[in-house]
Each structure stands twice: as C-alpha cells, then as structure tokens.
Design an enzyme around this catalytic site. Structure first.
Site, PDB file in Angstrom:
ATOM      1  N   ASP A 350      39.667  43.872  48.857  1.00  0.00           N
ATOM      2  CA  ASP A 350      39.206  43.362  47.578  1.00  0.00           C
ATOM      3  C   ASP A 350      40.140  42.243  47.105  1.00  0.00           C
ATOM      4  O   ASP A 350      41.372  42.382  47.162  1.00  0.00           O
ATOM      5  CB  ASP A 350      39.193  44.508  46.563  1.00  0.00           C
ATOM      6  CG  ASP A 350      38.658  44.098  45.221  1.00  0.00           C
ATOM      7  OD1 ASP A 350      37.483  43.702  45.148  1.00  0.00           O
ATOM      8  OD2 ASP A 350      39.418  44.173  44.236  1.00  0.00           O
ATOM      9  N   GLU A 387      37.648  39.755  51.184  1.00  0.00           N
ATOM     10  CA  GLU A 387      36.893  39.106  50.111  1.00  0.00           C
ATOM     11  C   GLU A 387      37.703  37.850  49.772  1.00  0.00           C
ATOM     12  O   GLU A 387      38.778  37.957  49.161  1.00  0.00           O
ATOM     13  CB  GLU A 387      36.766  40.016  48.893  1.00  0.00           C
ATOM     14  CG  GLU A 387      35.949  39.388  47.781  1.00  0.00           C
ATOM     15  CD  GLU A 387      35.881  40.263  46.536  1.00  0.00           C
ATOM     16  OE1 GLU A 387      34.814  40.304  45.901  1.00  0.00           O
ATOM     17  OE2 GLU A 387      36.896  40.905  46.189  1.00  0.00           O
TER      18      GLU A 387
END
Length: 708
Positions: A350, A387
């Site tokens: 993330d 990401e």
C-alpha cells in the site's frame, strides 16, 4: 525461584524467543533511558527492568513466561515533542514484533501520550500521566510450529500466468449460506470448500487479501459508530487480525490462518497479502495515540521535520521512516515472517512510494528498503507488487519501480473506463471520445510505462476496479459517488470515477438499461482478462456486486461491502462469462508473452502484434490520432512461436459493420466470444471469412481465432 538476570553476549533478535525454561524478550527503543517488560496475569501487571544490550535494543529473559503469556512494554525517556521525543512510561506499548494480539483498543483519552479531552483534542506538548493499560491490547507469546505437510512457501504460479483476485477475508464468506454460520466471515470461512470451489471455478490463480495484520478503528469512526472495515490501520505487523478468526485463543488464531493458507494452496491458489507499512494506527501525526512505535522511539520510526512534527506523505498523518535501520528491519522481518511462518506467496504494498523515498524525500527505485527486498534470499523469491503512488511530492510513480516489482497500472484502469464508459456516452451524444491509441497501448502491456531495463509486460498489474472506488456494476449505474453513510457529508472518496450511469442514476427496472449495463460490465471484464500484462479482478465483479454508489466503503462493515451469494439469472450468466474469459486467457499463451510486443504505431508487418481499423486495414497515422475512431482490432499472432493466434475486436460506437482483417495464413475467423451475447453458452457457432463484414449492434468486444 526466579533465575538471576541473564547477561547477553550478543543482542537477541527483536520480539520473543521461546527457549527451554522461559522466554527472551527484546525490543528496540534507541533513545530510551529505561525499558520495562510488563507481564500480565489478568489485569495484574508486574514490571521487570530490561537490559540495554547495545544498538538501541533492550532485552530480558524470564523463566516465569511461556506460551500464552500476555505482555507489553513501558519506556522512560525524554519528553520533548518539539524535538520528536515522546516517551511516556504511563503508556503500555504493544510489541512491534508481537506474533499475536489479545484485546482491542478502547478509545479514551488515556491512550494518548499527551493530554486530550473526551473529543481527543488537546495540547500535544503536555504529557498525560494516566495509565493506558486498561484500554489497550496485549502482546501474546505464541508458538510458530505447525504441521505443513508437503506445503512449501514460495509462489506457485509464474507471474505471466497469474490472475489476481482481490478480496476481503470477512466480506467474502459473511453471507454465504453454503458456509457454516459460525465460520462465515473468518479465515476458516475463506478456506471452506464452498469458498474454494468458487475461486477455483473462476480460473483465478492468486487470492489477494486486503489487510490481515492486526489493526484497529480510527477514533473518528468510533465517534460515528462506524468501524474500519478495510483494515488499513495497522497495530502489529507480525500478528494476524484476531477478529477474522472463528477461534478466540490467540494461538488458535495463528493456526486458523495457517489452515486457511494450507487449504488454498492445496486447491492450487496462491495467497497474496495487501500490507500497510507506510503508516500505522498511531495516525494523526503528533496528535495521534501512543500504542507502540511512537512510545518506543518516535524519532526512529516516523518521518519528522525539524520541529518534531510528522512529515505526512500518506494522508494518514504519520509516515513510517523506513530509511531508519530499526524501521527497515521491522518491515523486512515482518515480510519474512509471513513467508516463512505462514507460507504466503507475495505482497501488495500500500502506498509503496513511501517505502522508496530516499533521505531527501525523493523517490528512488534503488532506495535501501527496495534493494533489500529485491536481494533478500526469501523475499526476492515471492511476488512483490507496488501501489506506485503516495500523496507526497511527486508521488505518482507508475512504471518507475525497479525490476522484481509489479505495479498497479492505474493508466490501464483509466483508459479502459474511458473507452467503455465515458466515450460510449459521448458517442451517444455525437461527441468525440479519446480515440484508440492509448487503449491499444494498454492492450499490448503498457510498454510506455514498463519497458524499462530488465522489466517485462508482467510488471503491469492491470485492473479496472479495486477495493477503493466503485465496483464494476456501480461504474455502469452511477455518475457520482453516494457516500453519505460514511458520515462525512459525501466529501470523502474521489470524484474522478470515469463512470456512466447509462441514463439513470442508481438501480433501474428498465430492461434495456439493465441489459446495457451488463453488456458494459462484460466489455470491461473482457478487456481486463484478455490484455497483455497481469489482470487483477475485484471480488464480486464476476456477479455485478453493488455498493449502492458508495465509492469509499472503508467503514461499511455491512451488506454494502459484503458479497451477496443470492444471485439472479443475470448474475449467474456473468459468472459463466468470467469463467469463459479466464479459460480463454489460459488457452492463448500469446497473451502471456514475457517480452513486449511492438508499439501501437509500429509498422503492420512487425511480427507478434498487428493493428487494424474497422475497415480491416492497417490503421493510418491519422486514424491512430483521431478521437472519433471507435474501433480497434488487435491480432496477437502466435504463429512464429507455434502458438494459437487471437484477434480482439473492440468497438465502443453505435451499431456498425466491422470488416475482419486479412493476414498471412488466415482464411477465416472463428468467433469465440461476443460480449453482446449474455452468456457464452448462447453463442451460436460462427465462422467469418477474412475480409468479410460482421455486424456489431452497439458497444461490443469480439474474440476470434484463425480457423482453416
């Protein structure tokens, strides 16, 4: 009788080490003056002074500790917030290396290191002297041993053959009547044969789990009587989230997670974890709570400015400073723990740009942590997917991660949405769209983004939807977000949805609108699953799951987010379509090449991939750049590699005639899929001679293969 204090010849590893006769505890607190191990028998606490063993580590051996022992730490040190020091021995701290967590956070003023009122506002410079122990969870000593049988850690599927399926552990099985009620919404529920059967039938290879690290709710959600459903608010990086287990004993929780992984592996499915190392549950910056890292060593674990304030590149108030050896070691040890102890097959990171910000805060693909992961003998052997952005300066970095990392391809998402949604709406209004040049680049594997040194098409993880944003059905049913239930007056969530409601906002009983929406979903799924690169599906898109227009359902632990298994005929047909598309991807290896095809504007005689317009001829330069062009035909030619060839026809305009191309050795084309047909079983056998016209009756995707 308690043994005399142990003298350590070398610093132990951080965390706990089970030994014959007791347990060694070790924790990093580099600026501490004193550190205590706190052992708990119920609510009764005993404190034991730890030894400074060098390098910022503190350790102690206790012969009165063992399996099941509940513990925490307290730290004495400087309180100088303007310099980043926030030590407070009144606060019980969770072990960052805790392998199990017992209990939950009770949001009260006592859990803050500084003085706050009942609304959690106050003076962050004034230390709070109240004990937090009654309101925070405990670390638990557990045993790592487990009978894995013949199950081994490490990826089971080459990246080129991978199809990711992003899902939420609890939401996947919460409403499934085929799963026993006491197992629904748990690790065991995801591992249940009914769950596994659905996953296997879809043709996906890798189950990507939204965060399963121990986490807690944010205080503003508690005030709103909501909860953090997604889990991007980590308390402990080595412990599975206990609320997702059907078991209640911490040791049994770890065993249930391993049982889940073992069951998914036995079915041929990989397990990928979505991990959050960019920030922690002590979010809110200097005004956040003190649960663990902030109280142990705020200056080491978080990015701070010259005034001791958090440098926020995550949007959560704090940012873990992985440039510091203690923080970097924690991340690496956590990752290795999940691979070696839990046999997971890879990770999705993330806000991964935060992990690659160098000392000057610029992103560096050779930042220390990224290099460490690529060269680590354990981590370099598993799947690593970034990401590729955060909210810091120059935070958008798609295509700039180093070899060894895959990346979420947001350009694929935007382009495919524009082609099948925004441009179709524009075409209906007689307006030009975006044309086909960028779409062709995405179909071919996004060479413009990922063709850097030593990288392959599989560096791009293609997706149209993810947990964050509209699910696929809502892309076709809502022009705008409807997030009122989140308690933020619909101000949260993006407004850049690139969606189209097909003329009616929200649910519709009009059969023509329902049919058009389902057709668009099929077009989106077909493009996703039959493009070069690695596809990622979002759970529920295979049966048109809706969130009622909520595009930021992070706090909706209810039917808004859970998968419903009560499907109507349309939904069952969509599942059959998804299965057909994944079977086509598996059949045609030409879609999974590990080298890039020529670019969209290359000459038509270059082997591998050729491009044609609606007229069946090679696209001209003007057509490539014409925003009014609605049709592109991509011939993935596998003949030189003795593979089956494939023709994709994508048309986002109104009804029209498409002339199929003539290519060497191809006399006719067999239709394998037509998105205008609701279910593959209804597709009548159809063979079309090369250079012949074929009618399409609106936005349509066709899949064809040469036939003799």
């Amino acid at each position: 009788m308690t043994a005399p204090p142990r003298v350590f010849a070398h610093p132990p590893k951080p965390g706990v080490t089970l030994e014959r006769g007791g347990v060694t505890f070790c924790v990093y607190a580099g600026h501490a003056e004193r550190v205590w191990l706190c052992l708990f028998d119920g609510e009764n606490e005993t404190r034991h002074a730890m030894s400074d063993v060098g390098g910022g580590l503190w350790a102690i051996f206790r012969d009165d500790a063992g399996l099941g022992t509940r513990y925490g730490y307290r730290v004495r040190g400087r309180w100088a917030p303007d310099q980043g020091y926030r030590h407070n021995e009144a606060k019980l701290l969770l072990d960052p290396y805790a392998q199990a967590v017992d209990g939950e956070v009770t949001w009260r003023p006592e859990v803050f290191g500084h003085v706050v009122d009942d609304e959690f506002h106050g003076d962050d410079a004034v230390r709070d002297e109240r004990d937090s122990a009654p309101y925070v969870p405990r670390s638990v000593v557990v045993d790592e041993t487990y009978d894995w049988g013949d199950d081994a850690s490490g990826p089971r599927v080459p990246m080129a053959d991978t199809v990711f399926y992003e899902t939420h552990v609890a939401g996947f099985s919460r409403l499934n009547p085929e799963v026993p009620e006491h197992l629904r919404g748990t690790y065991a529920g995801l591992a249940h044969p009914a769950s596994v059967a659905h996953l296997r039938s879809l043709g996906v290879t890798s189950v990507e789990l939204m965060p399963v690290h121990a986490f807690t709710d944010e205080p503003h959600l508690v005030k709103l009587r909501l909860t953090n459903y997604w889990g991007y608010n980590t308390l402990g990086f080595l412990a599975p989230h206990a609320a997702y287990a059907s078991a209640t004993d911490p040791q049994a929780v770890t065993r249930e997670f391993k049982d889940m992984v073992k069951a998914l592996h036995a079915a041929g499915l990989e397990v990928i974890l979505d991990v959050v190392y960019n920030h922690t549950a002590e979010q809110g910056g200097h005004e956040g709570a003190t649960f663990s890292l902030r109280g142990l060593d705020n200056r080491a674990y978080y990015r701070l400015d010259e005034h001791g304030r958090d440098v926020d590149v995550t949007g959560c108030g704090n940012s873990v400073d992985v440039r510091h050896p203690a923080a970097m070691r924690l991340v690496l040890d956590s990752l290795r723990h999940w691979v070696t102890t839990y046999h997971v097959d890879g990770f999705r990171f993330d806000l991964a740009v935060t992990l690659g910000r160098a000392p000057g805060d610029d992103f560096d693909p050779n930042a220390a942590l990224l290099v460490a992961m690529r060269t680590d003998p354990v981590l370099s052997q598993v799947k690593l997917v970034a990401e590729p952005w955060d909210i810091g300066p120059n935070g958008w970095r798609t295509g700039q991660f180093p070899p060894g990392f895959g990346e979420w391809n947001d350009r694929f998402r935007n382009t495919v949405r524009d082609f099948w949604l925004g441009d179709v709406a524009r075409a209906g209004a007689g307006q030009p769209g975006h044309g086909i040049a960028d779409l062709a680049t995405r179909l071919a594997g996004s060479r413009d983004l990922f063709a850097g040194p030593l990288r392959r098409p599989q560096a791009g993880v293609n997706y149209v939807t993810a947990h964050d944003g509209f699910p696929m059905a809502d892309l076709t049913a809502y022009d705008s977000k409807h997030n009122e239930a989140n308690g933020e007056h619909n101000h949260d969530g993006t407004s850049d949805n690139r969606s189209w409601n097909h003329g009616v906002e929200g649910p519709s009983d009009d059969p023509s609108i329902r049919a058009a929406r389902l057709r668009t979903v099929r077009n989106l799924l077909g493009t996703l699953l039959l493009s070069a690169g690695v596809p990622m599906m979002t759970a529920g898109d295979e049966f048109a799951r809706t969130q009622g227009g909520n595009n930021n359902a992070y706090c909706q632990d209810n039917e808004t987010s859970w998968l419903s298994w009560d499907h109507d005929a349309d939904q069952r047909q969509l599942v059959a379509t998804t299965r057909h598309l994944t079977s086509l991807r598996e059949r045609f290896s030409v879609l999974r090449h590990t080298t890039f095809f020529p670019g969209a504007s290359d000459a038509s005689d270059v082997a591998g991939l050729r491009w044609f317009g609606a007229h069946g001829r090679t696209l001209t330069a003007d057509e490539w750049n014409d925003p009014s062009v609605h049709t592109v035909q991509a011939h993935f030619d596998g003949s030189r590699e003795h593979e089956e060839s494939l023709l994709l026809v994508l048309h986002n305009g109104p009804g029209d005639e498409i002339t199929l191309p003539e290519t060497a050795g191809v006399n006719a084309w067999e239709v394998l899929w037509d998105s205008s047909v609701p279910v593959p079983a209804q597709l009548a056998p159809e063979t079309i001679p090369a250079c012949s016209a074929r009618t399409v009756n609106g936005p349509t995707m066709l899949v064809l293969t040469p036939t003799s």
